[in-house]
Design a protein around this motif. Sequence first.
Motif, short mmCIF file in Angstrom:
data_model
loop_
_atom_site.label_atom_id
_atom_site.label_comp_id
_atom_site.label_asym_id
_atom_site.label_seq_id
_atom_site.Cartn_x
_atom_site.Cartn_y
_atom_site.Cartn_z
N CYS A 18 0.83 -1.20 0.00
CA CYS A 18 0.00 0.00 0.00
C CYS A 18 0.87 1.26 0.00
N LEU A 19 2.19 1.10 -0.11
CA LEU A 19 3.11 2.23 -0.09
C LEU A 19 3.53 2.66 -1.50
N TRP A 20 2.73 2.33 -2.50
CA TRP A 20 3.11 2.63 -3.89
C TRP A 20 3.33 4.12 -4.10
N LEU A 21 2.52 4.97 -3.49
CA LEU A 21 2.65 6.41 -3.68
C LEU A 21 4.03 6.87 -3.18
N GLU A 22 4.37 6.50 -1.97
CA GLU A 22 5.64 6.90 -1.38
C GLU A 22 6.83 6.28 -2.11
N ASN A 23 6.68 5.05 -2.60
CA ASN A 23 7.78 4.33 -3.22
C ASN A 23 8.02 4.71 -4.68
N TYR A 24 6.99 5.18 -5.38
CA TYR A 24 7.12 5.36 -6.82
C TYR A 24 6.80 6.75 -7.35
N ILE A 25 6.07 7.56 -6.61
CA ILE A 25 5.62 8.86 -7.12
C ILE A 25 6.40 9.98 -6.43
N SER A 26 6.86 10.94 -7.21
CA SER A 26 7.55 12.10 -6.67
C SER A 26 6.57 12.88 -5.78
N SER A 40 -11.03 9.38 -11.83
CA SER A 40 -11.24 8.21 -12.68
C SER A 40 -12.24 7.25 -12.04
N ILE A 41 -12.10 7.02 -10.75
CA ILE A 41 -13.02 6.13 -10.04
C ILE A 41 -14.42 6.76 -9.99
N GLU A 42 -14.50 8.03 -9.65
CA GLU A 42 -15.81 8.70 -9.55
C GLU A 42 -16.54 8.73 -10.89
N ASN A 43 -15.79 8.99 -11.98
CA ASN A 43 -16.40 9.12 -13.30
C ASN A 43 -16.43 7.82 -14.09
N LYS A 44 -15.85 6.78 -13.51
CA LYS A 44 -15.82 5.46 -14.15
C LYS A 44 -15.21 5.51 -15.55
N ASN A 45 -14.06 6.19 -15.63
CA ASN A 45 -13.38 6.23 -16.91
C ASN A 45 -11.87 6.12 -16.71
N ALA A 46 -11.19 5.90 -17.80
CA ALA A 46 -9.74 5.77 -17.76
C ALA A 46 -9.10 7.14 -17.53
N PHE A 47 -7.87 7.12 -17.05
CA PHE A 47 -7.13 8.38 -16.99
C PHE A 47 -5.79 8.21 -17.68
N GLU A 48 -5.30 9.32 -18.17
CA GLU A 48 -3.97 9.41 -18.74
C GLU A 48 -3.30 10.60 -18.08
N LEU A 49 -2.06 10.41 -17.65
CA LEU A 49 -1.42 11.44 -16.86
C LEU A 49 0.09 11.37 -17.02
N GLU A 50 0.72 12.49 -17.31
CA GLU A 50 2.16 12.58 -17.31
C GLU A 50 2.58 13.11 -15.94
N PHE A 64 4.38 8.53 -18.50
CA PHE A 64 3.00 8.75 -18.93
C PHE A 64 2.21 7.54 -18.48
N SER A 65 1.30 7.71 -17.54
CA SER A 65 0.50 6.61 -16.99
C SER A 65 -0.88 6.58 -17.62
N ARG A 66 -1.35 5.38 -17.91
CA ARG A 66 -2.73 5.16 -18.31
C ARG A 66 -3.29 4.10 -17.39
N ALA A 67 -4.51 4.30 -16.93
CA ALA A 67 -5.12 3.34 -16.02
C ALA A 67 -6.63 3.36 -16.17
N VAL A 68 -7.26 2.25 -15.79
CA VAL A 68 -8.72 2.14 -15.85
C VAL A 68 -9.23 1.62 -14.51
N THR A 81 -10.67 -0.21 -7.59
CA THR A 81 -9.24 -0.10 -7.76
C THR A 81 -8.94 0.39 -9.17
N ILE A 82 -7.72 0.76 -9.38
CA ILE A 82 -7.25 1.23 -10.68
C ILE A 82 -6.20 0.23 -11.16
N GLU A 83 -6.26 -0.13 -12.43
CA GLU A 83 -5.24 -0.99 -13.00
C GLU A 83 -4.54 -0.24 -14.10
N LEU A 84 -3.20 -0.19 -13.99
CA LEU A 84 -2.41 0.44 -15.03
C LEU A 84 -2.46 -0.39 -16.29
N ILE A 85 -2.56 0.28 -17.42
CA ILE A 85 -2.61 -0.44 -18.71
C ILE A 85 -1.46 0.01 -19.59
#
Length: 85
Positions: A18-26, A40-50, A64-68, A81-85
């Motif tokens: 559960c430490l993915w944010l601290e371990n991987y994100i600036s 993305s969870i609230e709107n039930k759609n994918a996100f794309e983010l640099e 550049f992350s994409r997830a659904v 949950t969100i899964e990276l694609i």
Amino acid sequence: MHSLDGKDFLANTENTSCLWLENYISTEDYPLVLTAIRESIENKNAFELEHRLIRADTNIGWTFSRAVPLLDETDWQNDPTIELI
């Protein structure tokens, strides 16, 4: 986050963490990433983010992350949950 083979770009993790944010994100991009996931969870759609991340060599890099959001046959799973694609 489940297990991850970072392929020498990101640090590997063999167990669910559960430490993915601290371990991987600036830290500068925590709000940006968390907002994108929440929307993305609230709107039930994918996100794309640099965004910035912490590379395997501990330097900051860009990705550049994409997830659904994962849905089941009744729409949402019990724990969205969100899964990276």
